[in-house]
Design an enzyme around this catalytic site. Structure first.
Site, PDB file in Angstrom:
ATOM      1  N   ILE A 155      -1.226  -7.571  -6.059  1.00 26.86           N
ATOM      2  CA  ILE A 155      -1.011  -8.731  -7.060  1.00 26.86           C
ATOM      3  C   ILE A 155      -1.483  -9.645  -8.149  1.00 26.86           C
ATOM      4  O   ILE A 155      -2.186 -10.229  -7.737  1.00 26.86           O
ATOM      5  CB  ILE A 155      -0.255  -9.368  -5.558  1.00 26.86           C
ATOM      6  CG1 ILE A 155       0.268  -9.064  -4.503  1.00 26.86           C
ATOM      7  CG2 ILE A 155       0.372 -10.565  -6.144  1.00 26.86           C
ATOM      8  CD1 ILE A 155       1.527  -8.119  -4.956  1.00 26.86           C
ATOM      9  N   THR A 156      -0.949  -9.928  -9.159  1.00 28.91           N
ATOM     10  CA  THR A 156      -1.731 -10.409 -10.058  1.00 28.91           C
ATOM     11  C   THR A 156      -1.811 -12.219  -9.905  1.00 28.91           C
ATOM     12  O   THR A 156      -0.580 -12.110  -9.287  1.00 28.91           O
ATOM     13  CB  THR A 156      -0.953 -10.259 -11.198  1.00 28.91           C
ATOM     14  OG1 THR A 156      -1.225  -8.366 -11.999  1.00 28.91           O
ATOM     15  CG2 THR A 156      -1.647 -11.019 -12.814  1.00 28.91           C
ATOM     16  N   THR A 160       5.085   2.309 -14.428  1.00 25.20           N
ATOM     17  CA  THR A 160       4.285   3.377 -14.472  1.00 25.20           C
ATOM     18  C   THR A 160       4.909   4.520 -16.251  1.00 25.20           C
ATOM     19  O   THR A 160       5.867   3.867 -16.401  1.00 25.20           O
ATOM     20  CB  THR A 160       3.848   4.297 -14.269  1.00 25.20           C
ATOM     21  OG1 THR A 160       4.699   5.545 -13.208  1.00 25.20           O
ATOM     22  CG2 THR A 160       2.907   3.653 -12.769  1.00 25.20           C
ATOM     23  N   PRO A 202       0.579  -1.176   0.046  1.00 25.84           N
ATOM     24  CA  PRO A 202      -0.028  -0.024  -0.394  1.00 25.84           C
ATOM     25  C   PRO A 202       0.893   1.504  -0.210  1.00 25.84           C
ATOM     26  O   PRO A 202       0.160   2.353  -0.638  1.00 25.84           O
ATOM     27  CB  PRO A 202      -0.825  -0.454   1.492  1.00 25.84           C
ATOM     28  CG  PRO A 202      -0.836  -1.573   1.960  1.00 25.84           C
ATOM     29  CD  PRO A 202       0.373  -2.418   1.290  1.00 25.84           C
ATOM     30  N   GLY A 203       1.997   1.259   0.573  1.00 30.89           N
ATOM     31  CA  GLY A 203       2.849   2.281   0.789  1.00 30.89           C
ATOM     32  C   GLY A 203       3.808   2.602  -0.433  1.00 30.89           C
ATOM     33  O   GLY A 203       4.965   3.414   0.134  1.00 30.89           O
ATOM     34  N   GLY A 233       4.854   2.049  -4.025  1.00 28.22           N
ATOM     35  CA  GLY A 233       4.453   1.203  -5.764  1.00 28.22           C
ATOM     36  C   GLY A 233       5.923   1.160  -6.458  1.00 28.22           C
ATOM     37  O   GLY A 233       6.755   0.618  -6.470  1.00 28.22           O
ATOM     38  N   SER A 234       5.498   2.894  -7.047  1.00 28.40           N
ATOM     39  CA  SER A 234       6.643   2.954  -7.914  1.00 28.40           C
ATOM     40  C   SER A 234       8.236   2.643  -7.235  1.00 28.40           C
ATOM     41  O   SER A 234       9.305   2.509  -7.795  1.00 28.40           O
ATOM     42  CB  SER A 234       7.024   4.234  -8.426  1.00 28.40           C
ATOM     43  OG  SER A 234       5.360   4.437  -9.047  1.00 28.40           O
ATOM     44  N   HIS A 263     -15.926   2.225 -34.134  1.00 30.54           N
ATOM     45  CA  HIS A 263     -17.526   1.637 -34.437  1.00 30.54           C
ATOM     46  C   HIS A 263     -18.880   2.082 -33.718  1.00 30.54           C
ATOM     47  O   HIS A 263     -20.253   1.690 -33.487  1.00 30.54           O
ATOM     48  CB  HIS A 263     -17.367   0.461 -33.173  1.00 30.54           C
ATOM     49  CG  HIS A 263     -16.514  -0.300 -34.285  1.00 30.54           C
ATOM     50  ND1 HIS A 263     -15.176  -0.620 -34.211  1.00 30.54           N
ATOM     51  CD2 HIS A 263     -16.923  -1.954 -34.423  1.00 30.54           C
ATOM     52  CE1 HIS A 263     -14.893  -1.753 -34.861  1.00 30.54           C
ATOM     53  NE2 HIS A 263     -16.087  -3.077 -34.982  1.00 30.54           N
ATOM     54  N   GLU A 268       4.101  -2.898 -13.918  1.00 27.40           N
ATOM     55  CA  GLU A 268       5.350  -2.766 -13.906  1.00 27.40           C
ATOM     56  C   GLU A 268       6.599  -1.213 -14.708  1.00 27.40           C
ATOM     57  O   GLU A 268       6.962  -1.737 -15.459  1.00 27.40           O
ATOM     58  CB  GLU A 268       5.647  -3.934 -15.015  1.00 27.40           C
ATOM     59  CG  GLU A 268       5.155  -5.266 -14.856  1.00 27.40           C
ATOM     60  CD  GLU A 268       6.120  -6.710 -15.326  1.00 27.40           C
ATOM     61  OE1 GLU A 268       6.918  -6.802 -16.145  1.00 27.40           O
ATOM     62  OE2 GLU A 268       5.329  -7.553 -15.290  1.00 27.40           O
TER      63      GLU A 268
HETATM   64  C1  FAD Z   1      -4.153  -4.624 -12.201  1.00 30.69           C
HETATM   65  C2  FAD Z   1      -2.955  -4.903 -11.210  1.00 30.69           C
HETATM   66  C3  FAD Z   1      -1.690  -5.452 -11.429  1.00 30.69           C
HETATM   67  C4  FAD Z   1      -0.785  -5.360 -10.973  1.00 30.69           C
HETATM   68  N1  FAD Z   1       0.028  -6.502 -10.457  1.00 30.69           N
HETATM   69  C5  FAD Z   1       0.840  -6.544  -9.526  1.00 30.69           C
HETATM   70  C6  FAD Z   1       1.871  -7.783  -9.432  1.00 30.69           C
HETATM   71  O1  FAD Z   1       1.456  -8.613 -10.045  1.00 30.69           O
HETATM   72  N2  FAD Z   1       2.909  -7.114  -8.987  1.00 30.69           N
HETATM   73  C7  FAD Z   1       3.223  -6.285  -7.624  1.00 30.69           C
HETATM   74  O2  FAD Z   1       4.152  -6.393  -7.018  1.00 30.69           O
HETATM   75  N3  FAD Z   1       2.469  -5.193  -8.328  1.00 30.69           N
HETATM   76  C8  FAD Z   1       1.912  -5.393  -9.046  1.00 30.69           C
HETATM   77  N4  FAD Z   1       0.878  -4.024  -9.430  1.00 30.69           N
HETATM   78  C9  FAD Z   1       1.646  -2.737  -8.444  1.00 30.69           C
HETATM   79  C10 FAD Z   1       2.489  -2.023  -9.625  1.00 30.69           C
HETATM   80  O3  FAD Z   1       3.251  -1.829 -10.086  1.00 30.69           O
HETATM   81  C11 FAD Z   1       1.525  -0.211  -8.934  1.00 30.69           C
HETATM   82  O4  FAD Z   1       0.437  -0.120  -9.019  1.00 30.69           O
HETATM   83  C12 FAD Z   1       2.774   0.548  -9.540  1.00 30.69           C
HETATM   84  O5  FAD Z   1       3.947   0.189  -9.585  1.00 30.69           O
HETATM   85  C13 FAD Z   1       2.263   1.956  -9.314  1.00 30.69           C
HETATM   86  O6  FAD Z   1       2.571   2.064  -8.035  1.00 30.69           O
HETATM   87  P1  FAD Z   1       1.532   3.003  -7.335  1.00 30.69           P
HETATM   88  O7  FAD Z   1       0.694   2.606  -7.157  1.00 30.69           O
HETATM   89  O8  FAD Z   1       1.924   3.247  -6.094  1.00 30.69           O
HETATM   90  O9  FAD Z   1       1.398   4.487  -7.641  1.00 30.69           O
HETATM   91  P2  FAD Z   1       2.581   5.153  -7.497  1.00 30.69           P
HETATM   92  O10 FAD Z   1       3.802   4.962  -7.152  1.00 30.69           O
HETATM   93  O11 FAD Z   1       1.791   5.809  -5.283  1.00 30.69           O
HETATM   94  O12 FAD Z   1       2.564   6.820  -8.561  1.00 30.69           O
HETATM   95  C14 FAD Z   1       1.268   7.264  -8.064  1.00 30.69           C
HETATM   96  C15 FAD Z   1       1.581   8.248  -9.397  1.00 30.69           C
HETATM   97  O13 FAD Z   1       2.302   8.835  -9.366  1.00 30.69           O
HETATM   98  C16 FAD Z   1       3.258   8.748 -10.478  1.00 30.69           C
HETATM   99  N5  FAD Z   1       5.190   8.958  -9.842  1.00 30.69           N
HETATM  100  C17 FAD Z   1       5.351   7.587  -8.917  1.00 30.69           C
HETATM  101  N6  FAD Z   1       7.262   8.267  -8.053  1.00 30.69           N
HETATM  102  C18 FAD Z   1       6.602   9.380  -9.374  1.00 30.69           C
HETATM  103  C19 FAD Z   1       8.341  10.191  -9.634  1.00 30.69           C
HETATM  104  N7  FAD Z   1       9.578  10.464  -9.545  1.00 30.69           N
HETATM  105  N8  FAD Z   1       8.043  10.891 -11.046  1.00 30.69           N
HETATM  106  C20 FAD Z   1       7.049  10.948 -11.729  1.00 30.69           C
HETATM  107  N9  FAD Z   1       5.539  10.315 -11.153  1.00 30.69           N
HETATM  108  C21 FAD Z   1       5.747   9.626 -10.370  1.00 30.69           C
HETATM  109  C22 FAD Z   1       3.552   7.708 -10.876  1.00 30.69           C
HETATM  110  O14 FAD Z   1       3.288   7.190 -12.357  1.00 30.69           O
HETATM  111  C23 FAD Z   1       1.609   7.867 -10.755  1.00 30.69           C
HETATM  112  O15 FAD Z   1       0.868   8.244 -12.139  1.00 30.69           O
HETATM  113  C24 FAD Z   1      -0.229  -4.116 -10.415  1.00 30.69           C
HETATM  114  C25 FAD Z   1      -1.009  -3.196 -10.229  1.00 30.69           C
HETATM  115  C26 FAD Z   1      -2.249  -3.161 -10.943  1.00 30.69           C
HETATM  116  C27 FAD Z   1      -3.411  -1.878 -10.939  1.00 30.69           C
END
Ligand code: FAD
Length: 352
Positions: free
Chosen positions: A123-124, A328, A94-95, A97-98, A301, A326
């Protein structure tokens, strides 16, 4: 420069196309009907049946080494197949991602076991998985720099999953670990080297995501062509209108460009080259262009494109994910810009 595929590569690609036409396309209307009724498009028994058919034909585990029952195919070959990853790979929290280095899930040593606590999210395959590859902090001081370890954790060791409802049809899962005891033998790779492992895997397989989008875009563009060639307005086929022709043309060009970007990245993987830049380029371009293509095909369409009787709106939702997981779009741009600005990659230097 020879761009032709080998006989083997063509045979495998054609085999998959036949499988999709014979086994998957005929199910499409029924899948859409069930989804409109709020049911899963495909039952787990039907999925198993399809997997068995693929296995019987020798098409399974395309990247798994032959010694382990897979096909052991090269990256170029895998890109041509749109391979689907089955593993449950759990790094996101939750805390975190990127910023994956911010993970907090911990593993504490207890005798020869490790006790895992924490929560993974999105997690897919996490709802269906029998085991998860879980990344946890084993040395808080080192963190991602030598203090993260990857554990293979069976579901019956005690973690649970919760379905996450998304705009796609396949929901990912939250994985919850509360004092899950894991024997030391479940460590994958070396203690403390999990973060490097995760980055290597993600970096090596990133081209597979846009590779899958190529298959969807081929089908979508063909649907656009077929519709344009049969739908008339004001006494003329819409295929005769320049506005429609340009949408088909742009989509066709972008699909070709995407194909070469993906194959180039896959070729670099097979050649043992550093493919990270090429993979980011293919992932970014694929995510952006696949979304533009599905939008244009929906537009061609008209109202029908917006209904759930055709699969277009489903792709519209599914392909949106490509711009998020994987890495953004923004993270791919960050990588690409850094490589160019710091001179790690020369402008126009992809062929050396
Ligand atoms: C359907 C689905 C399946 C997934 N499957 C998996 C999986 O199997 N295993 C796994 O581990 N994870 C998985 N993920 C997680 C996915 O990899 C993350 O959601 C993704 O990496 C983005 O992290 P976040 O959602 O925390 O967004 P955040 O990191 O909070 O980002 C929010 C926004 O800020 C932008 N941002 C963040 N940092 C920066 C920066 N430095 N510069 C500019 N912009 C920035 C991002 O691009 C985004 O637009 C999955 C996600 C989804 C939705």
């Amino acid at each position: 420069m020879d761009f032709t595929l080998s006989t083997e590569e063509r045979e495998v690609r054609d085999w998959v196309r036949t499988f999709v036409q014979k086994e998957l396309v005929p199910r499409e209307q029924e899948v859409l009907r069930r989804e409109r009724d709020g049911k899963p498009g495909i039952t787990s028994d039907e999925l198993t049946e399809l997997q068995l058919k693929a296995k019987e034909s020798g098409f399974w585990g395309v990247q798994t080494p032959e010694s382990h029952g897979g096909m052991g195919l090269s990256a170029v070959m895998t890109a041509l197949l749109e391979a689907e990853r089955k593993s449950c790979f759990a790094i996101t929290e939750p805390g975190a991602g990127s910023d994956a280095k911010a993970i907090r899930t911990s593993a504490r040593k207890d005798g020869t076991d490790w006790i895992i606590n924490g929560e993974k999210t999105f997690i897919t395959g996490g709802n269906e998985a029998d085991f998860a590859m879980v990344f946890a902090i084993t040395d808080p001081e080192k963190g991602a720099n030598g203090g993260v370890t990857c554990f293979l954790v069976d579901r019956d060791m005690g973690w649970r999953s919760e379905y996450i409802d998304t705009m796609g049809e396949w929901g990912p899962a939250a994985l919850i670990f509360e004092d899950v005891r894991v024997p030391e033998t479940q460590i994958l790779g070396e203690l403390g080297h999990g973060f490097d492992l995760a980055m290597q895997w993600i970096g090596r397989g990133r081209y597979l995501l846009p590779a899958r989008a190529i298959g969807s875009c081929e089908r979508l563009i063909q649907m656009g062509i077929d519709h344009a060639n049969t739908r008339s307005t004001f006494g003329q086929l819409i295929a005769e209108r320049q506005a429609i022709q340009w949408m088909i043309a742009d989509s066709g060009v972008e699909l070709e460009a995407l194909r070469w970007l993906v194959l180039h990245a896959a070729w670099q993987v097979d050649a043992g080259l550093d493919s990270r830049h090429a993979q980011s380029v293919a992932k970014l371009y694929g995510g952006v262009k696949a979304n533009e293509i599905v939008d244009r095909i929906l537009q061609i369409h008209g109202g029908m494109g917006y209904t759930r009787e055709l699969p277009i709106e489903r792709w519209y939702r599914e392909l949106r994910l490509l711009r998020i997981y994987e890495g953004t779009d923004e993270i791919q741009r960050r990588t690409i810009a850094r490589n160019l600005l710091k001179g790690h990659v020369k402008v126009g230097g992809s062929l050396g």
